[in-house]
Motif scaffolding. Sequence first.
Motif, PDB file in Angstrom:
ATOM      1  N   VAL A   1       0.367  -0.990  -0.125  1.00 54.95           N
ATOM      2  CA  VAL A   1      -0.067  -0.312  -0.050  1.00 54.95           C
ATOM      3  C   VAL A   1       0.775   1.006  -0.161  1.00 54.95           C
ATOM      4  N   THR A   2       0.529   2.085  -0.957  1.00 51.14           N
ATOM      5  CA  THR A   2       1.383   3.231  -0.960  1.00 51.14           C
ATOM      6  C   THR A   2       0.615   4.743  -1.328  1.00 51.14           C
ATOM      7  N   PHE A   3       1.027   5.481  -0.409  1.00 52.63           N
ATOM      8  CA  PHE A   3       0.507   7.069  -0.495  1.00 52.63           C
ATOM      9  C   PHE A   3       1.756   7.857  -0.326  1.00 52.63           C
ATOM     10  N   ASP A   4       1.370   8.242  -1.936  1.00 56.69           N
ATOM     11  CA  ASP A   4       2.358   9.315  -2.740  1.00 56.69           C
ATOM     12  C   ASP A   4       3.669   8.559  -2.676  1.00 56.69           C
ATOM     13  N   GLY A   5       3.672   7.190  -2.780  1.00 56.12           N
ATOM     14  CA  GLY A   5       4.735   6.794  -2.835  1.00 56.12           C
ATOM     15  C   GLY A   5       6.016   5.804  -1.907  1.00 56.12           C
ATOM     16  N   LEU A   6       5.353   7.005  -0.477  1.00 59.31           N
ATOM     17  CA  LEU A   6       5.520   6.037   0.746  1.00 59.31           C
ATOM     18  C   LEU A   6       5.042   4.748   1.219  1.00 59.31           C
ATOM     19  N   ASP A   7       5.949   4.104   0.893  1.00 59.14           N
ATOM     20  CA  ASP A   7       4.993   2.219   1.203  1.00 59.14           C
ATOM     21  C   ASP A   7       4.540   2.443   2.983  1.00 59.14           C
TER      22      ASP A   7
END
Length: 200
Positions: A86-92
């Motif tokens: 799961v990523t948000f703005d490329g952050l895992d």
Amino acid sequence: MNRAVKVSCKNLWLLFGKKNAGFLAAHDYAPSDEALAEAGLTAAVRDVSLDVLEGEILVVMGLSGSGKSTLIRCLTRLIKPTAGQVTFDGLDLLTVSSRQLTEIRRHKMGMVFQHFGLLPHRTVLENIAFPLELQGIKKEVRLNTARALIETVGLSGREDDFPRQLSGGQQQRVGIARSLVDEPEVWFLDEPFSALDPLI
């Protein structure tokens, strides 16, 4: 114009039941219904992959009990999935620290829960302002911001009421306003209009 991927998940699984660790790997991440049943496991989220682009609206539809709410909770990391990414703005989101995750939720994500989740001992105004209180925003600023949203959701005059004094639809509007008070970058909605009539 290319839009950035805001939220993404790849091969996301959430299994309920004992001894689920290692089960997916042992079945090459493609277990049959029979294998799941034999292991006493239930697949609440089953191999979901999706990307949500900046500015995009994505609707997940399915029957009651099909895992829609559970998927949203995995995407916001309220529940830790069994496998996948799961990523948000490329952050895992599966590897960030608890502190980073809290900051992302406080400043970048808004969530409307299916059952509203209002604080019964706080007024409408205080419920809406609560996320700003958690961020340490000054009381006057957070209450003024909340007042503007009360008008937006059509609850003017109900600022000092408690949730128990509101109808289901009014409570849902408080939940909607609260989820927007800190101007999130992504808005997660779990059946957000179920208690509202078509006119509202």
